[in-house]
Structure formats: structure tokens, C-alpha cells
Design an enzyme around this catalytic site. Structure first.
Site: not given
Lengths: 317, 282
Positions: A13, A40, A61, A112, A170
């Protein structure tokens, strides 16, 4: 077996975050959207340098996908960022109608992904995203193997007109591809030439495949290892050339067996070159909480699983 | 710009087009199409700043229109064709194999005037908000016009977009809600109604205007009032009361004609209520 040097341990990421920042500097049409996961997704650097080209969508989203479609309609190159689960299954119809069917130049960037999300558990560990995305006509599906490749892929997809799904993860993971690599969509990368078995791997599993190749070499087995970073369009020529040579195939992915890379390769072989195939993938199961490496062991996505699959498939030749 | 009489004539022709298209293939959605014919006509022939002869997907230096409730495509196609986006005779291909006029609007076949596929409900407001963002980013002062159904607002995504547009001050969006209080299974009042629809938008931070969407004179008065509120930090919504099936007596006051084509006798009856215009049928 070629020896691969691990230059660092970095999360893929972060490769996305660096690539996005570089793209922002290169092309002022690039914009980014995020659904309350800026940190994140490692999008803070882009956000800080280009605040007017960064759009916070909030925990919404579906709307974010529509916003991206609208920005693309006006000529922007939007990169959406959220977890893979919320980038695909949660917004499938939005992607299908407003982006894919409408041929919008949207880059769906998903972090992720897979079991290696770890402790958050199965609610967040999507293992179906590659299948969902590859079924959409015109969608390009990419799952790079390390930090450097993710950064290169992020930059490369901006130059491709059309919807792209870019999947990354991740955990900190071995970095072994060159920092200056040129990423070519749909072009598989030969990592190690071999003669006994072809191992086609994608994403985090490429490193596991390399480790499996080393273990197989110790047993006197010559494994050909190919990095399939682009699941769609699949590099059919590379797959068939390798399979013609080795006459048996193992696939490895952090994804459900149904609908993933293994399915794509099995379909290609069934239609062109029927050969034995073994698939290292999650077998019709959800994940659970745990450390990434523990999960890969429990769900049979570890190096010994690839080694065992190679031996099984060779016995079927 | 057009006169009231010219617009009323065009709206009648659009209604004739709608009925002929739906009757021709025995498929499509006449009710909502007829109800929105007046607003569509006013927007495409009077208010919107656009260049139909040279369709630009990016709508550079012009307004853009989004139809969120894509099932009322017959009305959309009629005004697109008659304002010059594509040849009027092409209306005859509606819903047929190999046509650019898909059952629900789509970009895939390259029909000029369509900027995104709609039909799966609740998505149009988000896409429109995205283009409103782009126009602001590029300092293009033009307006994003949106038409959405009222039943469609049962979709949660619509409220994500409504919240987003207000929070981000998308005051270049002019949204009309086709407030006909009907949906496929019946009245919105029975299924999941919006008795306080205007208040809902207002509480989300929108400027709210009310209008009779089947009165051309009122449309010509109220839409400019709505336009005058653009550029003041809030998106603007027109709660537009319409009659599903407006213009054909037996198609009004019911949800029955949401997605049903008339038979020969019904078609003749309906067409007899809509006088032939000098514009001519396609």
C-alpha cells in the site's frame, strides 16, 4: 534457481501512496478520492501536496464510485482508495453500471486485500475481489507483488484509458523487484526459468512461489516461476509457452479458488493446452482473525503448500 | 430560447414520440416519460446551455444533463433527437437489436448526449456530483442538470450524494425530483413515502424550490428562480410535482403505466388526445 535479493520489508500500500504522489506531480488531471481511510491507503502525501485534487467522500463508498465516474466524464483521471472489500463487493453495481459499462477512466485502488489483512478478520478479508472485477467486461485487474511493483503499477495505470482494478495489501512484505522497473500491463514477468513445473503466482504469493522454487530446487526439481501481476488481460502467450515446456502447472494466489487467477489459467489451458493444474488458493472458505503468516499457514497458502502442489501436479503428468 | 407556445408544442410532440416508441416495441416506460415531458422540453429547448450538434462527453464550457431514473429513456431520447444530438428517425430503433437507443440510457453504443449509463437506480446524483466537482476544479461556471425520480430516492446512495453535494457546496448542481408519488408496485405513499421531501433536502443543506412540473408557464417562471440560487454555496433542488402519464387521461392517477406499453386500441385513444404538431412524427 535464481537468488532474489530482498532489499527491504515494505507494505505494498505504501508503494501505491508513493506512486500516487509521483503521478500527482506528473499529471495535473490525476485526482484522488478516499472513503475515510486516507492514512490506511497511504494517501496523505497526495492529499497534503494536492489538497484541491483530493476528495474526501466520507464513509459512503457507493457515492465515491459515482463521484469518480463523474470526474472521469469531465476528463479527470480519478484514483479511488479504500479497502478491497469496500472497493468491490460493496459497490459492485456502481462499478458495473457507472464505471465499467459506461467506460469511465477510473482507477479503483484497493488495499488490505486477502487474508494478510490479518487481525481484523473475515469481514474485511475479501477473497473474492479478483473474481468480481475480472468478470466485468473491459476491466483491467492487477495484483502486484511488492512495494516497487505496486508503485510502478500505480504510475502505469494512469496511462491506460479505461477502468482498472489495482489490488494491494497491508503487511510489510519482502521487496525484491527493481525500484526502476517499467510496469507493462498484461505482460507477465519470468522470474526463474525451469523445466519440471510452471508456477504462476500473483500478489503476495509471488514471494511464496520464489521460496517454494528454492525448496523444490533442493529436491532437484526445476520450477519455472512467473509473476502474473496482471490477471486480466492475462498474458496467454507467456502462460502457454511456459506450460508447453513444463507440461504441468501450479497457480498461487491470496484469493478464493473460485474465480481467481487459477480459474483464468485453467480456462486458458482447457481451451488451448489441456494439462494438469493444481491451485494454491483459499478453498471456498471465509478467513478469520490472526497474524498474516499464521493465516497463510492455516489456509494452506504457504510455501510448503506450493511445494506440495508442485509435487502433486508433477505426479499427474 | 423558445416561446411558451413553441415549448408546449414541442412537449406535445415529445409525448407523441414517447407513445409511438413504446407502442412500436411493446416495451418501455411511458408513465414517467409522459410526466416529465414538459420539464425535459423546457430544459433542452430553453434553459440548458449546450451544443447538441457537436456532442462533447466532457461538456467543456457548457452545461451537462444527467438522467438518474434512466427508465424514462423515451422522453430523454425524444428531446435529445429533436434538439439535434442525433437524427430524429433513429427514435424508431428504440429498444431494438443493434440500436444506440438501449432500453435504459447507455454510453456503450456511443449515442450522443448520454454521459453515463443509468437505470440501476440511485446512481445518477453521485455521477452528476462528480462532474460538478470537475467543473469547479476546472473553473467552468456551467450548470449540472439532474433529473431523478422520487421512488428512486429510496436508494441509500442517493442520500450519500445529497449529503456530499451539500457538504462540499456543489452550488453548480440543479436537481429536479420527479415527485409523481408513483413507483412500480404502487404509490410511494403506501410503499415508502416522502411526505416531507422538501424538508428532507433542506435539512441536508439544500436550497429547495417547489414547482408544478406539468405547467409550462410555471416551469418558465420557477426554473429561473432556482437558477438564481445557484452559486450561493448550496446545491439547488426543485421538488417537481408531476402526474405520471400526463397528457393521456387513462394513464394518469395510477402507477399502472409505469412500465407497460399500450395495446392498439389504447394507443389510438392516447394519440387522439395529443394533437399532431407541425414538427411531425418521426
Amino acid at each position: 534457481m535464481i537468488k532474489f535479493e530482498v532489499t527491504a520489508q515494505k507494505d505494498t500500500r505504501s508503494g501505491f501512496g508513493e506512486g500516487l504522489l509521483e503521478l500527482g506531480r506528473q499529471n495535473d488531471q490525476v485526482v484522488a478520492l478516499c472513503a475515510d481511510l486516507t492514512g490506511s491507503l497511504m494517501m496523505d502525501a497526495f492529499k497534503n501536496e494536492f489538497p484541491h485534487r483530493f476528495f474526501q467522500a466520507g464513509i459512503a463508498e457507493a457515492n465515491m464510485m459515482g463521484l469518480a465516474a463523474g470526474l472521469a466524464t469531465g476528463g479527470k483521471i480519478p484514483f479511488t482508495g479504500t479497502f478491497a472489500n469496500f472497493s468491490t463487493g460493496r459497490v459492485y453495481d456502481q462499478i458495473r453500471q457507472s464505471i465499467a459499462y459506461s467506460d469511465k477512466n477510473v482507477k479503483i485502488c484497493a488495499s488490505h486485500a486477502g487474508l494478510t489483512l490479518g487481525e481484523d478478520g473475515a469481514t474485511h478479508q475479501i477473497l473474492e475481489d479478483l473474481g468480481l472485477m475480472k468478470m466485468l467486461p473491459g476491466m483491467v485487474v492487477i495484483n502486484p507483488c511488492d512495494f516497487n511493483q505496486t508503485k510502478a503499477a500505480t504510475i502505469a495505470i494512469a496511462a491506460h484509458h479505461g477502468p482498472v482494478y489495482l489490488r494491494f495489501g497491508r503487511p510489510k512484505w519482502p521487496v525484491f523487484t527493481p525500484a526502476d522497473q517499467k510496469f507493462v500491463i498484461g505482460k507477465a514477468l519470468m522470474l526463474n526459468e525451469g523445466t519440471d513445473v510452471s508456477i504462476f503466482a500473483t500478489g503476495h504469493m509471488v514471494w511464496k512461489a520464489i521460496q517454494a522454487g528454492e525448496a523444490l530446487a533442493e529436491k532437484g526439481i526445476s520450477a519455472e516461476i512467473v509473476n502474473i501481476h496482471t490477471i486480466k488481460p492475462l498474458d496467454a502467450e507467456a502462460v502457454l509457452n511456459s506450460a508447453r515446456k513444463t507440461r504441468c502447472v501450479v497457480t498461487a494466489e491470496e484469493h478464493q479458488m473460485n474465480g481467481g487467477l487459477g480459474d483464468s489459467i485453467a480456462q486458458l489451458l482447457a481451451r488451448n493446452l489441456p494439462l494438469p493444474v493444481e491451485m494454491v488458493a483459499v478453498n471456498d472458505s471465509f478467513g478469520e482473525s490472526g497474524k498474516p503468516e499464521e493465516l497463510l499457514v492455516k489456509y494452506h497458502l504457504d510455501t510448503p503448500d506450493i511445494v506440495a502442489a508442485a509435487e502433486r501436479v508433477m505426479a499427474r503428468k | 430560447m423558445a416561446t411558451l407556445a413553441e415549448l408546449q408544442t414541442m412537449a406535445t410532440q415529445v409525448r407523441r414520440d414517447i407513445l409511438r416508441m413504446v407502442y412500436n416495441v411493446q416495451s418501455g416506460h411511458p408513465g414517467g416519460s409522459l410526466g416529465c415531458a414538459d420539464y425535459f422540453t423546457a430544459v433542452f429547448f430553453h434553459f440548458m446551455k449546450h451544443n447538441p450538434a457537436a456532442f462533447d462527453m466532457q461538456a467543456r464550457n457548457q452545461d451537462a444533463f444527467f438522467l438518474s431514473n434512466g427508465h424514462i429513456s423515451p422522453a430523454y431520447y425524444s428531446v435529445l433527437a429533436r434538439s439535434g444530438y442525433f437524427p430524429v428517425p433513429e427514435l424508431n430503433t428504440f429498444r431494438k437489436l443493434n440500436s444506440r437507443l438501449q432500453g435504459h440510457p447507455a454510453t456503450h453504443e456511443g449515442l450522443p448526449g448520454i454521459r453515463v449509463a443509468t437505470g440501476s437506480l440511485g446512481q445518477g446524483l453521485s455521477v452528476a456530483a462528480g462532474m460538478a466537482l470537475q467543473k469547479k476544479l476546472d473553473k467552468d461556471p456551467h450548470t449540472i442538470w439532474v433529473l431523478t425520480g422520487d421512488g428512486e430516492l429510496q436508494e441509500g446512495q442517493a442520500w450519500e450524494a445529497i449529503m456530499y453535494a451539500a457538504h462540499n457546496k456543489l452550488d453548480n448542481m440543479l436537481v429536479a425530483v420527479d415527485f409523481n408519488k408513483q413507483q412500480i408496485d404502487g404509490s410511494t405513499v403506501d410503499i415508502m413515502g416522502f411526505s416531507e421531501l422538501g424538508n428532507k433536502f433542506a435539512s441536508f443543506g439544500w436550497e429547495v424550490v417547489q414547482m408544478d412540473g406539468n405547467n409550462m408557464q410555471e416551469i418558465l417562471t420557477v426554473v429561473p428562480q432556482a437558477q438564481a440560487r445557484l452559486g450561493m454555496g448550496k446545491p439547488v433542488v426543485i421538488i417537481m410535482k408531476t402526474e405520471m402519464g400526463q397528457g393521456v387521461d387513462f394513464m394518469t392517477g395510477t402507477h399502472a403505466w409505469h412500465g407497460k406499453a399500450p395495446n392498439a386500441e389504447q394507443f389510438d385513444n392516447a394519440m387522439a388526445q395529443l394533437p399532431v404538431t407541425e414538427l411531425g412524427d418521426y
